[in-house]
Enzyme design. Sequence first.
Site, PDB file in Angstrom:
ATOM      1  CG  HIS A  16      31.498  30.090  43.856  1.00  0.00           C
ATOM      2  ND1 HIS A  16      32.562  30.092  42.991  1.00  0.00           N
ATOM      3  CD2 HIS A  16      31.659  31.178  44.644  1.00  0.00           C
ATOM      4  CE1 HIS A  16      33.343  31.124  43.253  1.00  0.00           C
ATOM      5  NE2 HIS A  16      32.823  31.793  44.239  1.00  0.00           N
ATOM      6  CD  GLU A  43      29.476  33.923  46.282  1.00  0.00           C
ATOM      7  OE1 GLU A  43      30.140  34.863  46.704  1.00  0.00           O
ATOM      8  OE2 GLU A  43      29.614  33.492  45.114  1.00  0.00           O
ATOM      9  CG  ASP A  45      30.613  37.587  43.392  1.00  0.00           C
ATOM     10  OD1 ASP A  45      31.016  37.407  44.552  1.00  0.00           O
ATOM     11  OD2 ASP A  45      30.681  36.709  42.503  1.00  0.00           O
ATOM     12  CG  HIS A  58      34.058  37.782  41.052  1.00  0.00           C
ATOM     13  ND1 HIS A  58      35.396  38.111  40.920  1.00  0.00           N
ATOM     14  CD2 HIS A  58      33.970  37.056  42.195  1.00  0.00           C
ATOM     15  CE1 HIS A  58      36.072  37.600  41.928  1.00  0.00           C
ATOM     16  NE2 HIS A  58      35.240  36.959  42.719  1.00  0.00           N
ATOM     17  CD  GLU A 110      32.199  37.988  47.981  1.00  0.00           C
ATOM     18  OE1 GLU A 110      32.116  36.928  47.351  1.00  0.00           O
ATOM     19  OE2 GLU A 110      33.276  38.577  48.206  1.00  0.00           O
ATOM     20  CE  LYS A 112      33.553  39.289  45.030  1.00  0.00           C
ATOM     21  NZ  LYS A 112      34.670  38.631  45.711  1.00  0.00           N
TER      22      LYS A 112
HETATM   23  O1  G3P Z   1      31.514  33.239  49.123  1.00  0.00           O
HETATM   24  C1  G3P Z   1      32.859  33.339  49.103  1.00  0.00           C
HETATM   25  C2  G3P Z   1      33.502  33.344  47.749  1.00  0.00           C
HETATM   26  O2  G3P Z   1      32.598  33.593  46.729  1.00  0.00           O
HETATM   27  C3  G3P Z   1      34.576  34.361  47.760  1.00  0.00           C
HETATM   28  O3  G3P Z   1      35.400  34.291  46.684  1.00  0.00           O
HETATM   29  O4  G3P Z   1      36.423  35.508  44.814  1.00  0.00           O
HETATM   30  O5  G3P Z   1      34.807  33.733  44.378  1.00  0.00           O
HETATM   31  O6  G3P Z   1      34.030  35.886  45.269  1.00  0.00           O
HETATM   32  P1  G3P Z   1      35.129  34.885  45.234  1.00  0.00           P
HETATM   33 CA    CA Z   2      31.788  35.609  45.699  1.00  0.00          CA
END
Ligand code: G3P
Ligand code: CA
Length: 230
Positions: A16, A43, A45, A58, A110, A112
């Site tokens: 993550h 994962e 952003d 992010h 992801e 954003k």
């Molecule tokens: O993949 C979901 C997760 O990454 C969402 O939360 O705020 O860490 O981007 P965040």
């Molecule tokens: Ca994320």
Amino acid sequence: MTKERPPKKEALRIGHRGACGHAPENTLRSIAQAVALGCDLIEVDVQRTKDGHLVLIHDARVDRTTNGKGLVAEMNLEDLRKLDAGGGQKIPTLEEALEAATGRIGLILEVKAEGLAYDLCSIVRASGFTGPILFASFLHDELQHLRRADPEARIMVLLKRPPKDPTAEAARLQATHVGLRFDTATKPLVTTLHKARLTVFVYTVNKPKDIQRMRALGVDGIISDYPDRI
Ligand code: G3P
Ligand code: CA
């Protein structure tokens, strides 16, 4: 559109942002670290700069993760590239991230910010990326645009709180995956989603006791800052 769930006995290990908590999040070093840890996916952003480049960061602002200040959407790529994203790392472009990951690790991208979907799809397509790609977002309109742009895409609808009928929301968005906040995941919910042939990932699961609970629920993927614990 892929509707099959992966025939895995073990949940997928998913880094993550900055896998393992040592590499700065959303950097090429964090991707390399996730590869070294043997993660199935990482994962990251995606935001857009003022001059239209897609970059990995992010927050809407650069303040928390770099030595700069300001909104990503109000800065050109050239200015962003002067910033230190941690340990001397730069904010990567999407193209650099795809190049770093291709053939080594899958990506969860992801979205954003609004208005990225079509460019995101075309950059991924043009990159010739080999490996699994999953598009994810809390911005459900963006997921609809992604589906229009790529009828075959794997799409993960991210939910902060599951709606009354989570399968209806996934069907509306033609999602293949659902991403649940781990503390909202329950056995009946996971079972319902699986019966609808949806793949279930949970975010962001860091404590060993929570990782254990997620395994017991039978989720398909665990997104963690510490994939080495999974
Ligand atoms: O993949 C979901 C997760 O990454 C969402 O939360 O705020 O860490 O981007 P965040
Ligand atoms: Ca994320």
